[in-house]
Design a protein around this motif. Structure first.
Motif, PDB file in Angstrom:
ATOM      1  N   HIS A 153       0.832  -1.206   0.000  1.00 33.23           N
ATOM      2  CA  HIS A 153       0.000   0.000   0.000  1.00 33.23           C
ATOM      3  C   HIS A 153       0.869   1.258   0.000  1.00 33.23           C
ATOM      4  O   HIS A 153       0.575   2.240  -0.708  1.00 33.23           O
ATOM      5  CB  HIS A 153      -0.910  -0.037   1.232  1.00 33.23           C
ATOM      6  N   VAL A 154       1.963   1.250   0.777  1.00 30.90           N
ATOM      7  CA  VAL A 154       2.867   2.396   0.853  1.00 30.90           C
ATOM      8  C   VAL A 154       3.957   2.311  -0.212  1.00 30.90           C
ATOM      9  O   VAL A 154       4.339   3.326  -0.803  1.00 30.90           O
ATOM     10  CB  VAL A 154       3.482   2.500   2.262  1.00 30.90           C
ATOM     11  N   LEU A 155       4.441   1.113  -0.481  1.00 31.32           N
ATOM     12  CA  LEU A 155       5.524   0.981  -1.465  1.00 31.32           C
ATOM     13  C   LEU A 155       5.077   1.404  -2.855  1.00 31.32           C
ATOM     14  O   LEU A 155       5.871   1.966  -3.621  1.00 31.32           O
ATOM     15  CB  LEU A 155       6.044  -0.453  -1.479  1.00 31.32           C
ATOM     16  N   ASP A 156       3.819   1.160  -3.184  1.00 33.07           N
ATOM     17  CA  ASP A 156       3.313   1.620  -4.483  1.00 33.07           C
ATOM     18  C   ASP A 156       3.379   3.150  -4.574  1.00 33.07           C
ATOM     19  O   ASP A 156       3.728   3.709  -5.622  1.00 33.07           O
ATOM     20  CB  ASP A 156       1.873   1.156  -4.690  1.00 33.07           C
ATOM     21  N   ARG A 157       3.035   3.811  -3.473  1.00 36.22           N
ATOM     22  CA  ARG A 157       3.123   5.272  -3.458  1.00 36.22           C
ATOM     23  C   ARG A 157       4.576   5.722  -3.553  1.00 36.22           C
ATOM     24  O   ARG A 157       4.894   6.697  -4.242  1.00 36.22           O
ATOM     25  CB  ARG A 157       2.468   5.830  -2.189  1.00 36.22           C
ATOM     26  N   CYS A 158       5.470   5.023  -2.850  1.00 37.24           N
ATOM     27  CA  CYS A 158       6.892   5.358  -2.938  1.00 37.24           C
ATOM     28  C   CYS A 158       7.375   5.276  -4.385  1.00 37.24           C
ATOM     29  O   CYS A 158       8.115   6.145  -4.856  1.00 37.24           O
ATOM     30  CB  CYS A 158       7.714   4.403  -2.071  1.00 37.24           C
ATOM     31  N   ASP A 159       6.933   4.250  -5.097  1.00 36.18           N
ATOM     32  CA  ASP A 159       7.354   4.090  -6.486  1.00 36.18           C
ATOM     33  C   ASP A 159       6.811   5.217  -7.360  1.00 36.18           C
ATOM     34  O   ASP A 159       7.517   5.739  -8.226  1.00 36.18           O
ATOM     35  CB  ASP A 159       6.897   2.730  -7.019  1.00 36.18           C
ATOM     36  N   ARG A 160       5.575   5.600  -7.122  1.00 36.68           N
ATOM     37  CA  ARG A 160       4.991   6.691  -7.912  1.00 36.68           C
ATOM     38  C   ARG A 160       5.701   8.009  -7.653  1.00 36.68           C
ATOM     39  O   ARG A 160       5.892   8.814  -8.563  1.00 36.68           O
ATOM     40  CB  ARG A 160       3.500   6.837  -7.592  1.00 36.68           C
ATOM     41  N   GLU A 161       6.101   8.228  -6.402  1.00 38.62           N
ATOM     42  CA  GLU A 161       6.674   9.523  -6.010  1.00 38.62           C
ATOM     43  C   GLU A 161       8.205   9.524  -6.013  1.00 38.62           C
ATOM     44  O   GLU A 161       8.820  10.553  -5.703  1.00 38.62           O
ATOM     45  CB  GLU A 161       6.158   9.907  -4.617  1.00 38.62           C
ATOM     46  N   GLY A 162       8.824   8.397  -6.366  1.00 39.05           N
ATOM     47  CA  GLY A 162      10.279   8.334  -6.392  1.00 39.05           C
ATOM     48  C   GLY A 162      10.923   8.361  -5.025  1.00 39.05           C
ATOM     49  O   GLY A 162      12.030   8.877  -4.853  1.00 39.05           O
ATOM     50  N   LEU A 163      10.252   7.797  -4.022  1.00 33.74           N
ATOM     51  CA  LEU A 163      10.751   7.802  -2.644  1.00 33.74           C
ATOM     52  C   LEU A 163      11.351   6.445  -2.290  1.00 33.74           C
ATOM     53  O   LEU A 163      10.822   5.388  -2.650  1.00 33.74           O
ATOM     54  CB  LEU A 163       9.614   8.081  -1.667  1.00 33.74           C
ATOM     55  N   ALA A 164      12.429   6.475  -1.540  1.00 34.92           N
ATOM     56  CA  ALA A 164      13.001   5.249  -0.995  1.00 34.92           C
ATOM     57  C   ALA A 164      12.242   4.851   0.274  1.00 34.92           C
ATOM     58  O   ALA A 164      11.432   5.617   0.810  1.00 34.92           O
ATOM     59  CB  ALA A 164      14.484   5.453  -0.694  1.00 34.92           C
ATOM     60  N   ALA A 165      12.504   3.639   0.754  1.00 30.91           N
ATOM     61  CA  ALA A 165      11.918   3.155   2.002  1.00 30.91           C
ATOM     62  C   ALA A 165      13.000   2.445   2.807  1.00 30.91           C
ATOM     63  O   ALA A 165      13.960   1.893   2.246  1.00 30.91           O
ATOM     64  CB  ALA A 165      10.752   2.211   1.719  1.00 30.91           C
ATOM     65  N   TYR A 166      12.823   2.459   4.123  1.00 31.77           N
ATOM     66  CA  TYR A 166      13.832   1.894   5.019  1.00 31.77           C
ATOM     67  C   TYR A 166      13.134   1.187   6.171  1.00 31.77           C
ATOM     68  O   TYR A 166      12.040   1.567   6.601  1.00 31.77           O
ATOM     69  CB  TYR A 166      14.745   2.997   5.562  1.00 31.77           C
ATOM     70  N   LEU A 167      13.799   0.157   6.712  1.00 32.66           N
ATOM     71  CA  LEU A 167      13.291  -0.566   7.877  1.00 32.66           C
ATOM     72  C   LEU A 167      14.439  -1.320   8.523  1.00 32.66           C
ATOM     73  O   LEU A 167      15.529  -1.444   7.957  1.00 32.66           O
ATOM     74  CB  LEU A 167      12.174  -1.543   7.474  1.00 32.66           C
ATOM     75  N   GLU A 168      14.179  -1.833   9.718  1.00 33.56           N
ATOM     76  CA  GLU A 168      15.087  -2.773  10.356  1.00 33.56           C
ATOM     77  C   GLU A 168      14.331  -4.071  10.589  1.00 33.56           C
ATOM     78  O   GLU A 168      13.353  -4.094  11.344  1.00 33.56           O
ATOM     79  CB  GLU A 168      15.595  -2.243  11.706  1.00 33.56           C
ATOM     80  N   ALA A 169      14.752  -5.130   9.923  1.00 33.09           N
ATOM     81  CA  ALA A 169      14.122  -6.439  10.116  1.00 33.09           C
ATOM     82  C   ALA A 169      14.611  -7.027  11.436  1.00 33.09           C
ATOM     83  O   ALA A 169      15.798  -6.980  11.747  1.00 33.09           O
ATOM     84  CB  ALA A 169      14.463  -7.372   8.955  1.00 33.09           C
ATOM     85  N   SER A 170      13.678  -7.575  12.203  1.00 32.05           N
ATOM     86  CA  SER A 170      14.047  -8.092  13.524  1.00 32.05           C
ATOM     87  C   SER A 170      14.086  -9.612  13.571  1.00 32.05           C
ATOM     88  O   SER A 170      14.313 -10.188  14.638  1.00 32.05           O
ATOM     89  CB  SER A 170      13.057  -7.577  14.582  1.00 32.05           C
ATOM     90  N   SER A 171      13.881 -10.264  12.432  1.00 36.95           N
ATOM     91  CA  SER A 171      13.974 -11.719  12.381  1.00 36.95           C
ATOM     92  C   SER A 171      14.338 -12.150  10.966  1.00 36.95           C
ATOM     93  O   SER A 171      14.116 -11.405  10.006  1.00 36.95           O
ATOM     94  CB  SER A 171      12.647 -12.376  12.792  1.00 36.95           C
ATOM     95  N   ALA A 172      14.913 -13.345  10.859  1.00 30.85           N
ATOM     96  CA  ALA A 172      15.269 -13.866   9.538  1.00 30.85           C
ATOM     97  C   ALA A 172      14.025 -14.048   8.674  1.00 30.85           C
ATOM     98  O   ALA A 172      14.063 -13.837   7.458  1.00 30.85           O
ATOM     99  CB  ALA A 172      16.020 -15.175   9.690  1.00 30.85           C
TER     100      ALA A 172
END
Length: 207
Positions: A153-172
């Motif tokens: 839902h958010v990543l599609d908007r990031c792609d439209r607007e040319g925005l990167a995304a970041y997170l910290e995964a807490s498990s494999a």
């Protein structure tokens, strides 16, 4: 899958805290912050509530309409984390925030403060991005694609607007999900002292 998503508000606070608490009780990082299971059951909800309050005030919470999943996002501007790691003012502010979190949640537990300091220390600087602070799916509803739907839902908007995304995964397990969605490991994993790893992950906007 078809999932109705809305923006949560203060009226959803109790629901979202329960959702976050249930989803992260057995998370490796939560187990490191609160090693004693009984203490974790009693105190972990306070940490989730503190995180949620920050995002309700400064970001956005996407909530599945049926209350089974949520995602906590912050929009980070390019100048929010100066590339000069020696900026004393920002370092002091981050330390103050982590100390206040510990005081509010579990004053005798230094790991509450440490997790805030460590994750702030690896957060990438210099580019605007959407920061996925947490995503939670109710245990009985995991494996149905709810998390992927909320993220997309958010990543599609990031792609439209040319925005990167970041997170910290807490498990494999979560790391593998994020890799399927286009996230790549950023630098090296964060090794929590005498604890599990966290994986900082970055996603460039995709065509």
């Amino acid at each position: 899958m078809g999932v109705a998503i809305r923006t949560a508000d203060e009226g959803d606070r109790e629901l979202v805290v329960r959702l976050l608490d249930g989803a992260f009780q057995d998370d490796p990082v939560s187990g490191w912050v609160f090693p004693d299971a009984a203490h974790r059951r009693a105190t972990h909800p306070r940490l989730m509530a503190a995180f949620l309050d920050i995002v309700l005030a400064e970001g956005r919470v996407d909530l599945a309409e049926d209350g089974t999943a949520c995602a906590l996002w912050l929009s980070v501007p390019a100048d929010a984390h100066p590339e000069d790691a020696g900026d004393a003012g920002d370092a002091e502010q981050g330390d103050d925030d982590a100390a206040q979190l510990r005081e509010a949640v579990d004053p005798d537990n230094e790991r509450v403060e440490l997790i805030g300091r460590l994750t702030a220390g690896i957060h990438p600087a210099g580019r605007a991005h959407e920061y996925l602070w947490m995503i939670a799916v109710a245990p009985d509803n995991q494996g149905r694609g709810l998390g992927t739907t909320l993220l997309q839902h958010v990543l599609d908007r990031c792609d439209r607007e040319g925005l990167a995304a970041y997170l910290e995964a807490s498990s494999a397990r979560s790391r593998k999900l994020y890799e399927r969605l286009g996230f790549d490991l950023l630098d090296r994993p964060l090794d929590l002292p005498d604890g599990p790893q966290m994986w900082p992950m970055w996603r460039e906007p995709q065509a």
